[in-house]
Design a protein around this motif. Structure first.
Motif, PDB file in Angstrom:
ATOM      1  N   GLU A 128     -59.969   2.817 -10.198  1.00 34.26           N
ATOM      2  CA  GLU A 128     -59.579   1.777 -11.143  1.00 34.26           C
ATOM      3  C   GLU A 128     -60.593   0.647 -11.025  1.00 34.26           C
ATOM      4  OE1 GLU A 128     -56.898   0.969 -13.329  1.00 34.26           O
ATOM      5  OE2 GLU A 128     -56.575   3.116 -13.272  1.00 34.26           O
ATOM      6  N   PRO A 129     -60.878  -0.049 -12.102  1.00 35.18           N
ATOM      7  CA  PRO A 129     -61.743  -1.226 -11.980  1.00 35.18           C
ATOM      8  C   PRO A 129     -61.118  -2.248 -11.040  1.00 35.18           C
ATOM      9  CG  PRO A 129     -61.474  -0.602 -14.274  1.00 35.18           C
ATOM     10  CD  PRO A 129     -60.510   0.230 -13.490  1.00 35.18           C
TER      11      PRO A 129
ATOM     12  N   ASN B 136     -68.257  -2.066 -11.374  1.00 34.21           N
ATOM     13  CA  ASN B 136     -68.656  -0.664 -11.334  1.00 34.21           C
ATOM     14  C   ASN B 136     -67.408   0.194 -11.278  1.00 34.21           C
ATOM     15  OD1 ASN B 136     -67.819  -0.425  -8.494  1.00 34.21           O
ATOM     16  ND2 ASN B 136     -69.620  -1.677  -8.084  1.00 34.21           N
ATOM     17  N   LEU B 137     -67.619   1.493 -11.409  1.00 33.26           N
ATOM     18  CA  LEU B 137     -66.571   2.487 -11.203  1.00 33.26           C
ATOM     19  C   LEU B 137     -67.059   3.399 -10.092  1.00 33.26           C
ATOM     20  CD1 LEU B 137     -65.903   3.414 -14.940  1.00 33.26           C
ATOM     21  CD2 LEU B 137     -64.487   1.952 -13.482  1.00 33.26           C
TER      22      LEU B 137
ATOM     23  N   ALA C 127     -73.290   1.408 -14.998  1.00 31.09           N
ATOM     24  CA  ALA C 127     -73.277   1.202 -16.448  1.00 31.09           C
ATOM     25  C   ALA C 127     -73.113   2.552 -17.139  1.00 31.09           C
ATOM     26  CB  ALA C 127     -74.570   0.537 -16.912  1.00 31.09           C
ATOM     27  N   VAL C 128     -72.484   2.514 -18.302  1.00 30.56           N
ATOM     28  CA  VAL C 128     -72.360   3.687 -19.172  1.00 30.56           C
ATOM     29  C   VAL C 128     -72.737   3.232 -20.574  1.00 30.56           C
ATOM     30  CG1 VAL C 128     -70.831   5.448 -20.128  1.00 30.56           C
ATOM     31  CG2 VAL C 128     -70.504   4.670 -17.769  1.00 30.56           C
ATOM     32  N   ASN C 129     -73.759   3.867 -21.140  1.00 29.88           N
ATOM     33  CA  ASN C 129     -74.240   3.526 -22.486  1.00 29.88           C
ATOM     34  C   ASN C 129     -74.501   2.027 -22.632  1.00 29.88           C
ATOM     35  OD1 ASN C 129     -74.044   6.223 -23.078  1.00 29.88           O
ATOM     36  ND2 ASN C 129     -72.127   6.046 -24.196  1.00 29.88           N
TER      37      ASN C 129
ATOM     38  N   THR D  12     -71.585  -2.648 -18.972  1.00 25.98           N
ATOM     39  CA  THR D  12     -71.465  -2.914 -17.540  1.00 25.98           C
ATOM     40  C   THR D  12     -70.073  -3.412 -17.156  1.00 25.98           C
ATOM     41  OG1 THR D  12     -72.360  -5.137 -17.853  1.00 25.98           O
ATOM     42  CG2 THR D  12     -73.929  -3.388 -17.248  1.00 25.98           C
ATOM     43  N   ASP D  13     -69.248  -3.749 -18.135  1.00 29.74           N
ATOM     44  CA  ASP D  13     -67.862  -4.105 -17.855  1.00 29.74           C
ATOM     45  C   ASP D  13     -67.105  -2.818 -17.536  1.00 29.74           C
ATOM     46  OD1 ASP D  13     -65.503  -6.145 -18.202  1.00 29.74           O
ATOM     47  OD2 ASP D  13     -64.904  -4.304 -19.239  1.00 29.74           O
ATOM     48  N   PRO D  14     -66.400  -2.755 -16.396  1.00 31.84           N
ATOM     49  CA  PRO D  14     -65.739  -1.507 -16.000  1.00 31.84           C
ATOM     50  C   PRO D  14     -64.763  -0.964 -17.043  1.00 31.84           C
ATOM     51  CG  PRO D  14     -65.651  -3.107 -14.214  1.00 31.84           C
ATOM     52  CD  PRO D  14     -66.230  -3.806 -15.390  1.00 31.84           C
ATOM     53  N   TYR D  15     -64.048  -1.852 -17.739  1.00 29.49           N
ATOM     54  CA  TYR D  15     -63.094  -1.393 -18.745  1.00 29.49           C
ATOM     55  C   TYR D  15     -63.819  -0.813 -19.966  1.00 29.49           C
ATOM     56  CZ  TYR D  15     -59.754  -3.710 -15.768  1.00 29.49           C
ATOM     57  OH  TYR D  15     -58.999  -4.067 -14.682  1.00 29.49           O
ATOM     58  N   GLU D  16     -64.935  -1.412 -20.328  1.00 25.63           N
ATOM     59  CA  GLU D  16     -65.747  -0.864 -21.422  1.00 25.63           C
ATOM     60  C   GLU D  16     -66.392   0.460 -21.009  1.00 25.63           C
ATOM     61  OE1 GLU D  16     -68.511  -3.876 -22.659  1.00 25.63           O
ATOM     62  OE2 GLU D  16     -66.933  -5.176 -23.436  1.00 25.63           O
TER      63      GLU D  16
END
Length: 149
Positions: free
Chosen positions: A40-41, A47-48, A79-81, A84-88
């Motif tokens: 969980e964030p 990060n995750l 980061a994903v795409n 950098t916000d864990p929920y995003e």
């Protein structure tokens, strides 16, 4: 079968140091559920943490083709795409077919503690729910402070 859910583009690229350790990029294409379990964030960490990859054909294919830039349990997704916000990042992991990861393979002490707590909760949930029930759960918050994507 191993490659049915994933197409990868190029080997991971090493990048400058992040938090004093090297990080790398990974690009995969997922044509279905990613089947990745993350922590969980936990703010202020941005990060995750990877808790399980064994049910993910896309990640297995990436790891097979990129043995020096593997995505493994205990790594941090930074980061994903570009998010950098864990929920995003969780939203991207649940919905995007093209996934550009920025991965860090060494954890800080704070991340390590969060990883150990999250992994323990994940294992407890698997015992409580039964492994069959935890497989295939996608994009929902589990009772063990983990995310199945």
């Amino acid at each position: 079968a191993l490659f049915s859910n994933a197409i990868y583009q190029r080997p991971g690229e090493r990048s400058p140091h992040v938090d004093g350790v090297q990080a790398y990029t990974a690009q995969l294409y997922s044509h279905g559920p990613l089947n990745l379990v993350t922590s969980e964030p936990k703010l202020p960490m941005r990060n995750l943490l990877v808790l399980q990859t064994s049910n993910s054909p896309a990640i297995q294919a990436w790891n097979f083709m990129n043995p020096y830039q593997r995505i493994e349990v205990g790594h941090a997704i930074m980061a994903v795409n570009g998010k950098t916000d864990p929920y995003e990042m969780l939203q991207e992991l649940a919905t995007a077919q093209t996934l550009n990861f920025f991965i860090k393979d060494k954890l800080t002490r704070v991340q390590q503690r969060h990883f150990e707590d999250s992994l323990q909760k994940h294992h407890l949930a698997q015992l409580t729910l039964g492994i069959e029930e935890t497989q295939g759960i996608q994009g929902i918050q589990g009772p063990n402070s983990c995310q199945w994507i």
